[in-house]
Design an enzyme around this catalytic site. Structure first.
Site, PDB file in Angstrom:
ATOM      1  N   PHE A   1     -51.907  -2.606  28.501  1.00 26.29           N
ATOM      2  CA  PHE A   1     -51.356  -1.296  28.866  1.00 26.29           C
ATOM      3  C   PHE A   1     -51.871  -0.846  30.226  1.00 26.29           C
ATOM      4  O   PHE A   1     -53.066  -0.957  30.524  1.00 26.29           O
ATOM      5  CB  PHE A   1     -51.759  -0.232  27.842  1.00 26.29           C
ATOM      6  CG  PHE A   1     -51.116  -0.366  26.499  1.00 26.29           C
ATOM      7  CD1 PHE A   1     -49.934   0.298  26.196  1.00 26.29           C
ATOM      8  CD2 PHE A   1     -51.701  -1.157  25.517  1.00 26.29           C
ATOM      9  CE1 PHE A   1     -49.344   0.176  24.951  1.00 26.29           C
ATOM     10  CE2 PHE A   1     -51.115  -1.280  24.263  1.00 26.29           C
ATOM     11  CZ  PHE A   1     -49.933  -0.608  23.975  1.00 26.29           C
ATOM     12  N   ASP A   2     -50.967  -0.308  31.022  1.00 28.04           N
ATOM     13  CA  ASP A   2     -51.365   0.471  32.183  1.00 28.04           C
ATOM     14  C   ASP A   2     -51.974   1.777  31.660  1.00 28.04           C
ATOM     15  O   ASP A   2     -51.829   2.109  30.476  1.00 28.04           O
ATOM     16  CB  ASP A   2     -50.132   0.741  33.044  1.00 28.04           C
ATOM     17  CG  ASP A   2     -50.434   1.613  34.243  1.00 28.04           C
ATOM     18  OD1 ASP A   2     -51.440   1.369  34.923  1.00 28.04           O
ATOM     19  OD2 ASP A   2     -49.663   2.557  34.488  1.00 28.04           O
ATOM     20  N   LEU A   3     -52.641   2.540  32.530  1.00 30.28           N
ATOM     21  CA  LEU A   3     -53.287   3.781  32.097  1.00 30.28           C
ATOM     22  C   LEU A   3     -52.492   5.014  32.525  1.00 30.28           C
ATOM     23  O   LEU A   3     -51.744   5.585  31.730  1.00 30.28           O
ATOM     24  CB  LEU A   3     -54.718   3.841  32.643  1.00 30.28           C
ATOM     25  CG  LEU A   3     -55.552   5.073  32.291  1.00 30.28           C
ATOM     26  CD1 LEU A   3     -55.588   5.336  30.790  1.00 30.28           C
ATOM     27  CD2 LEU A   3     -56.962   4.929  32.854  1.00 30.28           C
TER      28      LEU A   3
ATOM     29  N   ASP B   1     -45.541   1.650  33.798  1.00 32.51           N
ATOM     30  CA  ASP B   1     -44.530   2.618  34.235  1.00 32.51           C
ATOM     31  C   ASP B   1     -44.086   2.436  35.676  1.00 32.51           C
ATOM     32  O   ASP B   1     -43.257   3.211  36.159  1.00 32.51           O
ATOM     33  CB  ASP B   1     -45.071   4.057  34.071  1.00 32.51           C
ATOM     34  CG  ASP B   1     -46.134   4.409  35.100  1.00 32.51           C
ATOM     35  OD1 ASP B   1     -45.985   5.435  35.788  1.00 32.51           O
ATOM     36  OD2 ASP B   1     -47.121   3.662  35.215  1.00 32.51           O
TER      37      ASP B   1
ATOM     38  N   VAL C   1     -47.356  -3.436  29.337  1.00 33.60           N
ATOM     39  CA  VAL C   1     -46.608  -2.185  29.195  1.00 33.60           C
ATOM     40  C   VAL C   1     -47.022  -1.283  30.357  1.00 33.60           C
ATOM     41  O   VAL C   1     -48.217  -1.005  30.523  1.00 33.60           O
ATOM     42  CB  VAL C   1     -46.904  -1.484  27.854  1.00 33.60           C
ATOM     43  CG1 VAL C   1     -46.137  -0.169  27.758  1.00 33.60           C
ATOM     44  CG2 VAL C   1     -46.543  -2.395  26.685  1.00 33.60           C
TER      45      VAL C   1
END
Length: 240
Positions: free
Chosen positions: A10-12, A179, A177
């Site tokens: 995951f990105d943060l 954005d 994942v």
């Protein structure tokens, strides 16, 4: 995705946590302190995700010698105000709890400085979900050519995979994942697919143009896209 992924990265910022002005406000503050023009809101928003020093160099009128001072001013403001402004995106804590309960290996791969990323995750009670947290060097003044500089998301994703014991790209299925387009490109450089989340800071069409496997609009939609047998979990944030 058609096949279940044994690991999820995951990105943060913009993926797990909404900075809610904590980043853009800090950048605006730092630029103002040094008497530099503050870019429009859309330009400030585009700085959420990429490496801060690179964004300051590319998107503001800051001179190279001013960047270390800007970062220092920004980090002080962010520590005092920005972290408290941030919030976990709806359903993400519950999704992480469900993935953890299903023994899915989880990692964070962020261009935020690594120690600061841990601080933000701990602030929201999310740090315990992850087997490894990979980020940029804590010294944000490092520039290309400096020892320890990581050139982009690809190297950070590689570090996250190594932290999960998946050092060889393509050795085992995994998915990123994120954005922003650099999440997609960084994943591709490591032979991973990337699911884009629409609630972050990408410009319209950015994720699709970058080649995201899919773009989802909610945590339940993300869970469905992952195609993992994960039960619903209750946390302090609610139920997914």
């Amino acid at each position: 995705m058609n096949n279940a992924a044994p690991a999820v990265l995951f990105d943060l910022d913009g993926t797990l946590v909404d900075p809610a002005g904590g980043i853009t406000g800090g950048v605006s503050h730092a630029l103002s302190v040094l008497g530099l023009p503050v870019p429009p809101a859309d330009v400030l928003a585009s700085m959420v995700g990429p490496k801060l020093s690179d964004s300051l160099a590319a998107l503001t009128e800051a001179q190279e010698h001013q960047i270390p001072e800007l970062i220092a001013i920004y980090r002080q403001w962010y520590a005092e105000h920005g972290i408290a402004m941030s919030r976990v995106y709806p359903g993400m804590a519950e999704l992480l709890a469900g993935l953890q309960s299903a023994s899915v290996p989880l990692a964070v791969a962020t261009q935020k400085p690594q120690t600061l990323a841990r601080t933000v995750l701990a602030h929201h009670g999310l740090d315990g979900f992850f087997g490894t947290i990979a980020g940029s060097p804590d010294d944000e003044t490092l520039r290309p050519g400096d020892a320890g500089y990581r050139s982009g998301k690809a190297e950070i994703i590689a570090a996250a995979l190594a932290g999960l014991g998946l050092e060889r790209p393509g050795a085992a299925p995994a998915v990123m994942v994120g954005d922003r387009s650099h999440d997609v490109h960084g994943a591709a450089a490591n032979q991973l697919g990337c699911i884009g989340v629409a609630w972050g800071f990408a410009a319209p069409g950015e994720l699709e143009a970058a080649g995201a496997t899919a773009v989802v609009h909610s945590a339940p939609e993300l869970l469905a896209q992952l195609s993992l047998p994960v039960p619903l979990k209750e946390t302090a944030h609610g139920t997914l």
